[in-house]
Design a protein around this motif. Structure first.
Motif, PDB file in Angstrom:
ATOM      1  N   LEU A  74       0.875  -1.151  -0.013  1.00  0.00           N
ATOM      2  CA  LEU A  74       0.005  -0.002   0.020  1.00  0.00           C
ATOM      3  C   LEU A  74       1.004   1.113  -0.283  1.00  0.00           C
ATOM      4  O   LEU A  74       1.814   1.230   0.817  1.00  0.00           O
ATOM      5  CB  LEU A  74      -0.933  -0.096   1.293  1.00  0.00           C
ATOM      6  CG  LEU A  74      -1.885   1.343   1.589  1.00  0.00           C
ATOM      7  CD1 LEU A  74      -2.756   1.319   0.327  1.00  0.00           C
ATOM      8  CD2 LEU A  74      -2.329   1.287   2.994  1.00  0.00           C
ATOM      9  N   SER A  75       0.786   2.020  -1.161  1.00  0.00           N
ATOM     10  CA  SER A  75       1.577   3.322  -1.156  1.00  0.00           C
ATOM     11  C   SER A  75       0.706   4.500  -1.179  1.00  0.00           C
ATOM     12  O   SER A  75      -0.347   4.424  -1.772  1.00  0.00           O
ATOM     13  CB  SER A  75       2.407   3.234  -2.362  1.00  0.00           C
ATOM     14  OG  SER A  75       3.384   2.479  -2.478  1.00  0.00           O
ATOM     15  N   SER A  87      -3.206  12.481  -1.340  1.00  0.00           N
ATOM     16  CA  SER A  87      -3.723  12.934  -2.910  1.00  0.00           C
ATOM     17  C   SER A  87      -3.852  11.741  -3.690  1.00  0.00           C
ATOM     18  O   SER A  87      -4.501  11.676  -4.502  1.00  0.00           O
ATOM     19  CB  SER A  87      -3.059  13.822  -3.563  1.00  0.00           C
ATOM     20  OG  SER A  87      -1.868  13.560  -3.554  1.00  0.00           O
ATOM     21  N   CYS A  88      -3.339  10.519  -3.342  1.00  0.00           N
ATOM     22  CA  CYS A  88      -3.102   9.415  -4.120  1.00  0.00           C
ATOM     23  C   CYS A  88      -2.852   8.237  -3.587  1.00  0.00           C
ATOM     24  O   CYS A  88      -2.126   8.091  -2.450  1.00  0.00           O
ATOM     25  CB  CYS A  88      -2.223   9.625  -5.275  1.00  0.00           C
ATOM     26  SG  CYS A  88      -2.020   8.291  -6.650  1.00  0.00           S
ATOM     27  N   ILE A  89      -3.466   7.082  -3.897  1.00  0.00           N
ATOM     28  CA  ILE A  89      -3.282   5.918  -3.213  1.00  0.00           C
ATOM     29  C   ILE A  89      -2.837   4.733  -4.505  1.00  0.00           C
ATOM     30  O   ILE A  89      -3.468   4.940  -5.429  1.00  0.00           O
ATOM     31  CB  ILE A  89      -4.468   5.192  -2.518  1.00  0.00           C
ATOM     32  CG1 ILE A  89      -4.885   6.217  -1.388  1.00  0.00           C
ATOM     33  CG2 ILE A  89      -4.252   3.779  -2.040  1.00  0.00           C
ATOM     34  CD1 ILE A  89      -6.240   6.185  -0.659  1.00  0.00           C
ATOM     35  N   GLU A  90      -1.946   4.023  -4.039  1.00  0.00           N
ATOM     36  CA  GLU A  90      -1.711   2.880  -4.793  1.00  0.00           C
ATOM     37  C   GLU A  90      -1.564   1.612  -4.192  1.00  0.00           C
ATOM     38  O   GLU A  90      -1.021   1.543  -3.086  1.00  0.00           O
ATOM     39  CB  GLU A  90      -0.106   3.038  -5.651  1.00  0.00           C
ATOM     40  CG  GLU A  90       0.085   2.060  -6.806  1.00  0.00           C
ATOM     41  CD  GLU A  90       1.392   2.467  -7.446  1.00  0.00           C
ATOM     42  OE1 GLU A  90       1.311   3.093  -8.421  1.00  0.00           O
ATOM     43  OE2 GLU A  90       2.612   1.889  -7.246  1.00  0.00           O
ATOM     44  N   ILE A 142      -7.988   7.408 -12.351  1.00  0.00           N
ATOM     45  CA  ILE A 142      -7.574   5.914 -11.880  1.00  0.00           C
ATOM     46  C   ILE A 142      -6.860   5.283 -12.976  1.00  0.00           C
ATOM     47  O   ILE A 142      -7.265   5.364 -14.302  1.00  0.00           O
ATOM     48  CB  ILE A 142      -8.856   5.096 -11.557  1.00  0.00           C
ATOM     49  CG1 ILE A 142      -8.427   3.683 -10.972  1.00  0.00           C
ATOM     50  CG2 ILE A 142      -9.982   4.957 -12.565  1.00  0.00           C
ATOM     51  CD1 ILE A 142      -9.368   2.822 -10.354  1.00  0.00           C
ATOM     52  N   ASP A 143      -5.762   4.565 -12.718  1.00  0.00           N
ATOM     53  CA  ASP A 143      -5.101   3.787 -13.533  1.00  0.00           C
ATOM     54  C   ASP A 143      -5.104   2.212 -13.138  1.00  0.00           C
ATOM     55  O   ASP A 143      -4.775   2.246 -11.994  1.00  0.00           O
ATOM     56  CB  ASP A 143      -3.791   4.186 -13.835  1.00  0.00           C
ATOM     57  CG  ASP A 143      -3.842   5.696 -14.335  1.00  0.00           C
ATOM     58  OD1 ASP A 143      -4.298   6.039 -15.495  1.00  0.00           O
ATOM     59  OD2 ASP A 143      -2.550   6.533 -13.908  1.00  0.00           O
ATOM     60  N   LEU A 144      -5.422   1.488 -13.942  1.00  0.00           N
ATOM     61  CA  LEU A 144      -5.538  -0.222 -13.606  1.00  0.00           C
ATOM     62  C   LEU A 144      -4.383  -0.711 -14.440  1.00  0.00           C
ATOM     63  O   LEU A 144      -4.290  -0.385 -15.720  1.00  0.00           O
ATOM     64  CB  LEU A 144      -6.769  -0.499 -13.842  1.00  0.00           C
ATOM     65  CG  LEU A 144      -7.898   0.142 -13.066  1.00  0.00           C
ATOM     66  CD1 LEU A 144      -8.680   1.013 -13.992  1.00  0.00           C
ATOM     67  CD2 LEU A 144      -8.821  -0.984 -12.089  1.00  0.00           C
ATOM     68  N   TYR A 145      -3.569  -1.414 -13.790  1.00  0.00           N
ATOM     69  CA  TYR A 145      -2.424  -2.117 -14.434  1.00  0.00           C
ATOM     70  C   TYR A 145      -2.594  -3.626 -14.383  1.00  0.00           C
ATOM     71  O   TYR A 145      -2.931  -4.180 -13.470  1.00  0.00           O
ATOM     72  CB  TYR A 145      -0.876  -1.714 -13.615  1.00  0.00           C
ATOM     73  CG  TYR A 145      -0.648  -0.195 -13.941  1.00  0.00           C
ATOM     74  CD1 TYR A 145       0.006   0.280 -14.695  1.00  0.00           C
ATOM     75  CD2 TYR A 145      -1.197   0.655 -12.977  1.00  0.00           C
ATOM     76  CE1 TYR A 145       0.598   1.786 -14.909  1.00  0.00           C
ATOM     77  CE2 TYR A 145      -1.092   2.015 -13.055  1.00  0.00           C
ATOM     78  CZ  TYR A 145      -0.044   2.482 -13.832  1.00  0.00           C
ATOM     79  OH  TYR A 145       0.105   3.793 -14.015  1.00  0.00           O
ATOM     80  N   PHE A 146      -2.297  -4.158 -15.685  1.00  0.00           N
ATOM     81  CA  PHE A 146      -2.358  -5.563 -15.863  1.00  0.00           C
ATOM     82  C   PHE A 146      -1.089  -5.965 -16.261  1.00  0.00           C
ATOM     83  O   PHE A 146      -0.477  -5.629 -17.239  1.00  0.00           O
ATOM     84  CB  PHE A 146      -3.400  -5.761 -17.137  1.00  0.00           C
ATOM     85  CG  PHE A 146      -5.035  -5.229 -16.746  1.00  0.00           C
ATOM     86  CD1 PHE A 146      -5.876  -5.906 -16.486  1.00  0.00           C
ATOM     87  CD2 PHE A 146      -5.006  -3.996 -16.838  1.00  0.00           C
ATOM     88  CE1 PHE A 146      -7.235  -5.475 -16.025  1.00  0.00           C
ATOM     89  CE2 PHE A 146      -6.363  -3.146 -16.643  1.00  0.00           C
ATOM     90  CZ  PHE A 146      -7.450  -3.900 -16.149  1.00  0.00           C
TER      91      PHE A 146
END
Length: 171
Positions: A74-75, A87-90, A142-146
């Motif tokens: 969790l970042s 401001s942002c979660i990854e 939102i960016d989703l990475y595959f």
């Protein structure tokens, strides 16, 4: 209770709640709300295992707080220009949910279908140099990475209006 987020608690002792891992676009994830101060975040999830500072050549000066859980990372990002508010979660949390649905490991088409059901505009699809695919919904931040066809991690942030002003969620 934040069993999976708090680093000093065993995440295996009880299942995490659905709400805790629910991504709420423009708002945050579970109890983590965009706009929270570093002290508020520290109270919710404890001290990070690692703090990364942005490079001098980065456009935005920020800190990234990294929490290494047993099976995920969790970042949390705090930008200087936003007074170091969250401001942002990854996350690559295998229990993450979006619109109430588990999304980890889904295909690009499955995620697109979920987003379409929730009136999210057409995304941009980009194949990265290393072969990963990024599905981006710019208006929804939102960016989703595959990787190998399966969703691996998500990066999402506070909404920004057409005038490039941060739209903090109502607390």
């Amino acid at each position: 209770m934040l069993t999976t987020l708090h680093p000093n608690r065993m995440s295996t002792t009880q299942p995490s709640s659905i709400e805790e891992n629910e991504i709420i676009l423009g708002t945050g994830m579970g109890p983590l709300r965009f706009g929270a101060t570093m002290d508020e975040v520290r109270t919710l999830v404890g001290e990070p295992e690692e703090i990364e500072e942005s490079d001098d050549d980065d456009d935005f000066e920020h800190q990234a707080w990294n929490y290494h859980e047993e099976d995920y990372l969790l970042s949390l990002y705090f930008d200087r220009e936003d007074d170091f508010r969250l401001s942002c979660i990854e996350t690559d949390n295998p229990n993450m949910r979006l619109f109430g649905e588990a999304i980890y490991g889904l295909s690009v088409d499955q995620v697109k279908a979920i987003m379409a059901r929730h009136n999210q505009p057409t995304p941009e699809l980009e194949t990265m140099e290393e072969g990963a695919v990024r599905l981006s919904y710019e208006k929804s931040m939102i960016d989703l990475y595959f990787e190998e066809g399966e969703l691996q991690f998500v990066n999402f942030g506070v909404f920004i209006n057409d005038d490039m002003e941060v739209q903090w969620p109502k607390q």
